[in-house]
Design a protein around this motif. Structure first.
Motif, PDB file in Angstrom:
ATOM      1  N   ASN A 193       0.818  -1.186   0.000  1.00  0.00           N
ATOM      2  CA  ASN A 193       0.000   0.000   0.000  1.00  0.00           C
ATOM      3  C   ASN A 193       0.871   1.263   0.000  1.00  0.00           C
ATOM      4  O   ASN A 193       0.497   2.261  -0.579  1.00  0.00           O
ATOM      5  N   ILE A 194       2.013   1.189   0.637  1.00  0.00           N
ATOM      6  CA  ILE A 194       2.940   2.328   0.659  1.00  0.00           C
ATOM      7  C   ILE A 194       3.491   2.587  -0.744  1.00  0.00           C
ATOM      8  O   ILE A 194       3.629   3.735  -1.160  1.00  0.00           O
ATOM      9  N   VAL A 195       3.762   1.520  -1.473  1.00  0.00           N
ATOM     10  CA  VAL A 195       4.267   1.664  -2.848  1.00  0.00           C
ATOM     11  C   VAL A 195       3.200   2.317  -3.723  1.00  0.00           C
ATOM     12  O   VAL A 195       3.507   3.189  -4.542  1.00  0.00           O
ATOM     13  N   GLU A 196       1.956   1.932  -3.516  1.00  0.00           N
ATOM     14  CA  GLU A 196       0.854   2.520  -4.282  1.00  0.00           C
ATOM     15  C   GLU A 196       0.754   4.021  -4.009  1.00  0.00           C
ATOM     16  O   GLU A 196       0.641   4.822  -4.948  1.00  0.00           O
ATOM     17  N   ILE A 197       0.822   4.405  -2.760  1.00  0.00           N
ATOM     18  CA  ILE A 197       0.728   5.822  -2.390  1.00  0.00           C
ATOM     19  C   ILE A 197       1.935   6.603  -2.915  1.00  0.00           C
ATOM     20  O   ILE A 197       1.794   7.708  -3.440  1.00  0.00           O
ATOM     21  N   ALA A 198       3.128   6.019  -2.792  1.00  0.00           N
ATOM     22  CA  ALA A 198       4.338   6.699  -3.280  1.00  0.00           C
ATOM     23  C   ALA A 198       4.275   6.899  -4.791  1.00  0.00           C
ATOM     24  O   ALA A 198       4.651   7.968  -5.304  1.00  0.00           O
ATOM     25  N   SER A 199       3.794   5.902  -5.524  1.00  0.00           N
ATOM     26  CA  SER A 199       3.697   6.048  -6.982  1.00  0.00           C
ATOM     27  C   SER A 199       2.644   7.086  -7.360  1.00  0.00           C
ATOM     28  O   SER A 199       2.816   7.825  -8.334  1.00  0.00           O
ATOM     29  N   LEU A 200       1.562   7.176  -6.593  1.00  0.00           N
ATOM     30  CA  LEU A 200       0.558   8.214  -6.851  1.00  0.00           C
ATOM     31  C   LEU A 200       1.122   9.606  -6.587  1.00  0.00           C
ATOM     32  O   LEU A 200       0.821  10.556  -7.319  1.00  0.00           O
ATOM     33  N   MET A 201       1.926   9.726  -5.541  1.00  0.00           N
ATOM     34  CA  MET A 201       2.562  11.019  -5.268  1.00  0.00           C
ATOM     35  C   MET A 201       3.499  11.401  -6.408  1.00  0.00           C
ATOM     36  O   MET A 201       3.526  12.555  -6.831  1.00  0.00           O
ATOM     37  N   LEU A 202       4.256  10.425  -6.907  1.00  0.00           N
ATOM     38  CA  LEU A 202       5.156  10.691  -8.027  1.00  0.00           C
ATOM     39  C   LEU A 202       4.365  11.090  -9.270  1.00  0.00           C
ATOM     40  O   LEU A 202       4.769  11.998 -10.006  1.00  0.00           O
ATOM     41  N   LEU A 203       3.228  10.428  -9.508  1.00  0.00           N
ATOM     42  CA  LEU A 203       2.363  10.798 -10.640  1.00  0.00           C
ATOM     43  C   LEU A 203       1.867  12.231 -10.518  1.00  0.00           C
ATOM     44  O   LEU A 203       1.748  12.944 -11.508  1.00  0.00           O
ATOM     45  N   SER A 204       1.574  12.641  -9.292  1.00  0.00           N
ATOM     46  CA  SER A 204       1.094  14.003  -9.064  1.00  0.00           C
ATOM     47  C   SER A 204       2.196  15.040  -9.254  1.00  0.00           C
ATOM     48  O   SER A 204       1.931  16.156  -9.691  1.00  0.00           O
ATOM     49  N   LEU A 205       3.419  14.665  -8.923  1.00  0.00           N
ATOM     50  CA  LEU A 205       4.528  15.617  -8.993  1.00  0.00           C
ATOM     51  C   LEU A 205       5.144  15.736 -10.383  1.00  0.00           C
ATOM     52  O   LEU A 205       5.647  16.793 -10.752  1.00  0.00           O
TER      53      LEU A 205
END
Length: 142
Positions: A1-13
């Protein structure tokens, strides 16, 4: 779940116009991690549970199955539309891709919302409760 959130943050940035390779990698990691999470939680809640399933649990499992199929189908259709857009540059194909991309995102959010049913009878209290606010008879120590 942490990987999912981190990848979403990267997508946003990082936008696809800014750095397409990083954006593409982040989206791929998001899809893979969310698919793994969907399958793992569905398996754990349906096959590895030791307590009897209540109505909320059965509702959660039903929604999880529906949302998993919706999400996986939307991923496949979005990938197909994206391929057609890049291969043939057909008018409107990127718009169709976008609809299914949003379906992936919304079904992901809805899947995470099913935790409402998983923890329906769970109550969490942080700190000391003030008399009359947030106290239950099971928590009072009289």
């Amino acid at each position: 779940n942490i990987v999912e959130i981190a990848s979403l943050m990267l997508l946003s940035l990082v936008s696809s116009a800014e750095n397409f390779k990083v954006h593409k990698l982040a989206f791929g990691v998001f899809l893979a991690s969310s698919c793994f999470y969907f399958l793992a939680t569905l398996y754990l809640y349906s096959s590895c549970r030791r307590t009897p399933k209540l109505n909320h649990d059965l509702m959660s499992l039903r929604y999880k199955k529906i949302l998993l199929m919706t999400n996986f189908s939307a991923i496949l259709v979005a990938m197909y539309c994206y391929w057609r857009h890049n291969t043939y540059c057909e008018p409107g194909m990127y718009s169709i891709f976008s609809v299914f991309e949003y379906t992936v995102v919304l079904s992901n959010m809805a899947y995470h919302f099913t935790s409402y049913y998983d923890f329906y009878h769970t109550s969490v209290t942080l700190g000391n409760s003030v008399s009359g606010l947030g106290t239950t008879s099971a928590m009072r120590q009289e």
